[in-house]
Write a protein that holds these residues in place. Structure first.
Motif, mmCIF file in Angstrom:
data_model
loop_
_atom_site.group_PDB
_atom_site.id
_atom_site.type_symbol
_atom_site.label_atom_id
_atom_site.label_comp_id
_atom_site.label_asym_id
_atom_site.label_seq_id
_atom_site.Cartn_x
_atom_site.Cartn_y
_atom_site.Cartn_z
ATOM 1 N N VAL A 48 -30.668 -76.293 4.646
ATOM 2 C CA VAL A 48 -29.425 -75.606 4.988
ATOM 3 C C VAL A 48 -28.726 -75.118 3.717
ATOM 4 O O VAL A 48 -28.198 -73.998 3.677
ATOM 5 N N THR A 49 -28.727 -75.925 2.682
ATOM 6 C CA THR A 49 -28.094 -75.523 1.421
ATOM 7 C C THR A 49 -28.771 -74.306 0.813
ATOM 8 O O THR A 49 -28.101 -73.369 0.358
ATOM 9 N N ILE A 50 -30.095 -74.302 0.815
ATOM 10 C CA ILE A 50 -30.824 -73.164 0.253
ATOM 11 C C ILE A 50 -30.557 -71.897 1.057
ATOM 12 O O ILE A 50 -30.290 -70.826 0.487
ATOM 13 N N ILE A 51 -30.605 -72.010 2.376
ATOM 14 C CA ILE A 51 -30.363 -70.835 3.215
ATOM 15 C C ILE A 51 -28.934 -70.323 3.024
ATOM 16 O O ILE A 51 -28.706 -69.109 2.932
ATOM 17 N N CYS A 52 -27.974 -71.226 2.945
ATOM 18 C CA CYS A 52 -26.582 -70.810 2.746
ATOM 19 C C CYS A 52 -26.390 -70.113 1.405
ATOM 20 O O CYS A 52 -25.669 -69.113 1.322
ATOM 21 N N GLN A 53 -27.020 -70.626 0.366
ATOM 22 C CA GLN A 53 -26.893 -69.987 -0.946
ATOM 23 C C GLN A 53 -27.495 -68.589 -0.948
ATOM 24 O O GLN A 53 -26.917 -67.662 -1.523
ATOM 25 N N VAL A 54 -28.647 -68.430 -0.303
ATOM 26 C CA VAL A 54 -29.275 -67.113 -0.237
ATOM 27 C C VAL A 54 -28.395 -66.150 0.557
ATOM 28 O O VAL A 54 -28.210 -64.991 0.175
ATOM 29 N N LEU A 55 -27.839 -66.631 1.664
ATOM 30 C CA LEU A 55 -26.989 -65.760 2.482
ATOM 31 C C LEU A 55 -25.688 -65.400 1.767
ATOM 32 O O LEU A 55 -25.197 -64.280 1.898
ATOM 33 N N LYS A 56 -25.123 -66.327 1.023
ATOM 34 C CA LYS A 56 -23.890 -66.023 0.293
ATOM 35 C C LYS A 56 -24.144 -65.027 -0.830
ATOM 36 O O LYS A 56 -23.285 -64.188 -1.119
ATOM 37 N N LYS A 57 -25.299 -65.108 -1.464
ATOM 38 C CA LYS A 57 -25.627 -64.151 -2.527
ATOM 39 C C LYS A 57 -25.821 -62.749 -1.967
ATOM 40 O O LYS A 57 -25.627 -61.761 -2.669
ATOM 41 N N SER A 58 -26.228 -62.660 -0.698
ATOM 42 C CA SER A 58 -26.428 -61.347 -0.087
ATOM 43 C C SER A 58 -25.215 -60.927 0.743
ATOM 44 O O SER A 58 -25.341 -60.066 1.618
ATOM 45 N N ASP A 59 -24.064 -61.522 0.460
ATOM 46 C CA ASP A 59 -22.784 -61.184 1.110
ATOM 47 C C ASP A 59 -22.824 -61.326 2.628
ATOM 48 O O ASP A 59 -22.295 -60.507 3.358
#
Length: 65
Positions: free
Chosen positions: A16-27
């Motif tokens: 979940v942390t990895i997916i959230c970080q990727v999604l936050k980087k892609s706005d």
């Protein structure tokens, strides 16, 4: 109760942390929030089932029912 449950919860948290970080980087903050909520719900269902098992074992131990 096993130590593998702790590892499963940790794996869910890491994914979940990895997916959230990727999604936050892609706005995509809105989807990242939903992903974190889904991860929380998954972990809570596992923990609630473990607590229910614990209470049933305590009930059996003291022969309340």
């Amino acid at each position: 109760m096993d130590i593998s449950i702790i590892f499963k919860i940790a794996v869910v948290g890491i994914i979940v942390t990895i997916i959230c970080q990727v999604l936050k980087k892609s706005d995509r903050d809105d989807i990242a929030t939903l992903v974190s909520l889904v991860g929380l719900i998954i972990v809570l269902t596992v923990v609630i089932s473990m607590i229910a098992d614990l209470f049933s074992q305590i009930r059996q131990l003291f022969d309340m029912f």
